[in-house]
Design a protein around this motif. Structure first.
Motif, short mmCIF file in Angstrom:
data_model
loop_
_atom_site.label_atom_id
_atom_site.label_comp_id
_atom_site.label_asym_id
_atom_site.label_seq_id
_atom_site.Cartn_x
_atom_site.Cartn_y
_atom_site.Cartn_z
N ILE A 66 0.91 -1.24 -0.20
CA ILE A 66 -0.04 0.07 0.08
C ILE A 66 0.99 1.15 -0.02
O ILE A 66 1.64 1.36 0.80
CB ILE A 66 -1.16 -0.14 1.29
CG1 ILE A 66 -1.93 -1.06 1.20
CG2 ILE A 66 -1.87 1.37 1.43
CD1 ILE A 66 -2.84 -1.23 2.38
N ARG A 67 0.71 2.22 -1.06
CA ARG A 67 1.60 3.17 -1.10
C ARG A 67 1.49 4.31 0.13
O ARG A 67 0.27 4.26 0.64
CB ARG A 67 1.33 3.91 -2.37
CG ARG A 67 1.55 3.32 -3.56
CD ARG A 67 1.05 4.03 -4.71
NE ARG A 67 1.77 5.38 -5.05
CZ ARG A 67 1.65 6.18 -6.16
NH1 ARG A 67 0.92 5.63 -6.89
NH2 ARG A 67 2.36 7.30 -6.07
N MET A 85 -8.31 4.40 3.44
CA MET A 85 -7.94 3.40 4.42
C MET A 85 -6.43 3.31 4.52
O MET A 85 -5.99 3.51 3.36
CB MET A 85 -8.56 2.12 4.10
CG MET A 85 -9.95 1.87 4.16
SD MET A 85 -10.56 0.53 3.34
CE MET A 85 -10.18 -0.78 4.16
N ALA A 86 -5.87 3.22 5.58
CA ALA A 86 -4.28 3.28 5.75
C ALA A 86 -3.64 2.09 5.90
O ALA A 86 -2.50 1.89 5.64
CB ALA A 86 -3.94 3.86 6.98
N GLY A 87 -4.54 0.97 5.89
CA GLY A 87 -3.98 -0.53 6.25
C GLY A 87 -4.64 -1.68 5.30
O GLY A 87 -5.53 -1.32 4.53
N MET A 127 -10.63 3.07 -0.78
CA MET A 127 -9.85 2.03 -0.56
C MET A 127 -8.43 2.21 -0.66
O MET A 127 -7.89 2.93 -1.68
CB MET A 127 -10.38 0.88 -1.55
CG MET A 127 -9.89 -0.50 -1.37
SD MET A 127 -10.71 -1.78 -2.67
CE MET A 127 -12.47 -1.67 -1.99
N PRO A 128 -7.49 1.54 -0.09
CA PRO A 128 -6.00 1.99 -0.14
C PRO A 128 -5.64 1.66 -1.64
O PRO A 128 -6.11 0.55 -2.28
CB PRO A 128 -5.58 0.94 0.96
CG PRO A 128 -6.38 -0.05 1.09
CD PRO A 128 -7.74 0.57 0.99
N ILE A 129 -4.88 2.56 -2.33
CA ILE A 129 -4.23 2.08 -3.62
C ILE A 129 -2.75 1.58 -3.33
O ILE A 129 -1.95 2.24 -2.79
CB ILE A 129 -4.32 3.47 -4.38
CG1 ILE A 129 -5.54 3.80 -4.64
CG2 ILE A 129 -3.41 3.34 -5.62
CD1 ILE A 129 -5.97 5.08 -5.40
N PRO A 130 -2.46 0.62 -4.10
CA PRO A 130 -3.37 -0.10 -4.96
C PRO A 130 -4.20 -1.20 -3.91
O PRO A 130 -3.82 -1.76 -2.98
CB PRO A 130 -2.39 -0.99 -5.92
CG PRO A 130 -1.16 -1.23 -5.10
CD PRO A 130 -1.04 0.14 -4.15
N SER A 131 -5.04 -1.73 -4.42
CA SER A 131 -6.01 -2.89 -3.98
C SER A 131 -6.84 -3.67 -5.09
O SER A 131 -6.69 -3.22 -6.35
CB SER A 131 -7.01 -2.28 -3.11
OG SER A 131 -6.79 -1.63 -1.58
N TYR A 132 -6.96 -4.85 -4.50
CA TYR A 132 -8.04 -5.65 -5.42
C TYR A 132 -9.39 -6.06 -4.90
O TYR A 132 -9.41 -6.14 -3.87
CB TYR A 132 -7.25 -6.74 -5.65
CG TYR A 132 -5.88 -6.81 -6.46
CD1 TYR A 132 -6.03 -6.91 -7.86
CD2 TYR A 132 -4.73 -6.51 -5.84
CE1 TYR A 132 -4.85 -6.87 -8.68
CE2 TYR A 132 -3.68 -6.35 -6.66
CZ TYR A 132 -3.53 -6.52 -8.08
OH TYR A 132 -2.60 -6.31 -8.87
N ALA A 133 -10.30 -5.96 -5.62
CA ALA A 133 -11.77 -6.00 -5.30
C ALA A 133 -12.40 -7.03 -5.96
O ALA A 133 -12.35 -6.89 -7.36
CB ALA A 133 -12.34 -4.65 -5.06
N ARG A 134 -13.57 -7.81 -5.36
CA ARG A 134 -14.55 -8.56 -6.19
C ARG A 134 -15.69 -7.73 -6.21
O ARG A 134 -15.87 -7.01 -5.23
CB ARG A 134 -14.92 -9.86 -5.50
CG ARG A 134 -15.63 -10.90 -6.12
CD ARG A 134 -16.26 -11.81 -5.11
NE ARG A 134 -15.29 -12.51 -4.30
CZ ARG A 134 -14.41 -13.45 -4.66
NH1 ARG A 134 -14.62 -13.67 -5.84
NH2 ARG A 134 -13.36 -13.74 -4.00
N THR A 185 -8.02 -8.96 0.99
CA THR A 185 -7.15 -8.93 1.78
C THR A 185 -5.52 -9.49 1.39
O THR A 185 -5.66 -10.36 0.46
CB THR A 185 -7.38 -9.02 3.27
OG1 THR A 185 -7.39 -10.50 3.26
CG2 THR A 185 -8.39 -8.29 3.66
N TYR A 186 -4.59 -9.22 1.97
CA TYR A 186 -3.37 -10.01 1.76
C TYR A 186 -3.53 -11.48 2.14
O TYR A 186 -3.08 -12.15 1.34
CB TYR A 186 -2.15 -9.23 2.66
CG TYR A 186 -1.82 -8.03 2.26
CD1 TYR A 186 -1.82 -7.50 0.91
CD2 TYR A 186 -1.16 -7.35 3.15
CE1 TYR A 186 -1.40 -6.25 0.73
CE2 TYR A 186 -0.75 -5.79 2.87
CZ TYR A 186 -0.56 -5.41 1.57
OH TYR A 186 -0.34 -4.05 1.39
#
Length: 341
Positions: A66-67, A85-87, A127-134, A185-186
């Protein structure tokens, strides 16, 4: 033909964001070249749509840091303040989705990447960048995976702004539609749990190997990992800081991580093996202070009497070897590569 023109104008007014978050000033994005005739004043589809967009594969989730700052700093748009979001936090939302197209195609996103309306990407306000979402369309049951690399939408009730192709695959090109959203999430990515309808496979037990424990340096039997190209005698003991008070050891630090017993198959870089979870967590915290880029890669696995701190997974042994070398040079450690099947 004249009857379709009002419908096209109405569609352009319905879709896309009213405005976009500014690109981060900390890392200027490449300057895109305006198309012939300049940037379009209104959003909507291209005059000529590439064929077979429904065959474009979903975004492939992978572990990405997360940048810090940039697109993840608090910002304000249209008088509304947003706190990204930070985390690495889970997020489930239900609301409206829109899409954005040719007006922003080829321009920098909030992340600094160039927007491609035909890729599987999306914009989200927090949403934190970058993220993946369904993203799921409950009306028809269709689901997609997108990579979030932009900010928006900024209309009340809308929760995500999809690329043209993402909206096409969900059958949402007619305008705004209801969707269900889940951030991956991770842990979802690391274990493969993000793959709908399939549970992570239990690891196949390879031949036992020996790993030195930090308590005495004596070898401890392991049956859940095979070590690549490292004889037992050459494997180093973990370098945890000794302590007799686990509570003091973890003071003012993050909570203990969840102990994992199942891992995604692939190659992992083992950083230490500890008899106590507190020792593994203490070492993890030390690593993050020196190399925060490892944050999304680290996991603690319970293996009989040991807690193994490992980073991964990596798709090939060579990828893991290069990562281990980077750790060795940066942190003066001697990690080993293990394979989980």
């Amino acid at each position: 033909m004249s009857k379709s023109l009002p419908a096209l104008v109405l569609l352009a007014l319905l879709v896309g964001c009213a405005s976009r978050a500014p690109a981060p000033s900390t890392a200027p994005a490449p300057r895109p070249t305006p198309p012939a005739g300049g940037w379009p004043a209104r959003d909507g589809p291209d005059a000529v749509i590439p064929p077979d967009l429904h065959k474009v594969p979903d975004a492939a989730p992978k572990l990405e840091n997360i940048r810090k700052g940039g697109p993840n700093k608090p910002y304000e748009v249209l008088g509304q303040r947003y706190e990204p979001m930070a985390g690495d936090e889970p997020l489930i939302e239900r609301g409206l989705a829109s899409w954005y197209g040719r007006k922003f195609h080829g321009r920098p996103t909030a992340s600094g990447e160039i927007y491609n309306m035909y890729a599987m990407t999306a914009a989200h306000p927090t949403m934190p960048i970058p993220s993946y979402a369904r993203v799921r369309n409950p009306k028809n049951g269709r689901e997609i995976i997108v990579r979030v690399n932009d900010r928006g939408p900024f209309h009340r009730g809308r929760i995500i702004d999809l690329s043209y192709t993402a909206a096409l695959k969900l059958d949402l090109l007619r305008g705004v539609g209801a969707v269900e959203l889940e951030r991956l999430t991770y842990e979802d990515i690391r274990t493969g749990a993000w793959m709908r309808g399939s549970e992570p496979a239990a690891p196949v037990e390879p031949p036992p190997v020996y790993v030195a424990s930090e308590a005495s340096g004596a070898p401890a039997l392991s049956t859940t990992a095979s070590v690549a190209a490292v004889p037992p005698a050459a494997m180093p003991a973990a370098t945890a800081v000794p302590t007799t008070d686990p509570a003091a050891l973890l003071a003012d630090e993050a909570p203990l991580p969840q102990i994992r017993t199942v891992a995604a198959p692939g190659f992992w870089v083992q950083l230490g093996a500890f008899s106590q979870l507190a020792g593994a967590e203490s070492f993890r915290q030390q690593l993050l202070k020196e190399a925060d880029w490892m944050a999304p890669l680290l996991a603690v696995f319970k293996d009989r009497a040991l807690h193994r701190l490992q980073a991964g997974p990596y798709p090939t042994r060579e990828d893991a070897r290069q990562a281990a070398e980077r750790v060795r040079q940066a942190l003066a450690l001697q990690p080993v590569v293990v394979e989980r099947r």
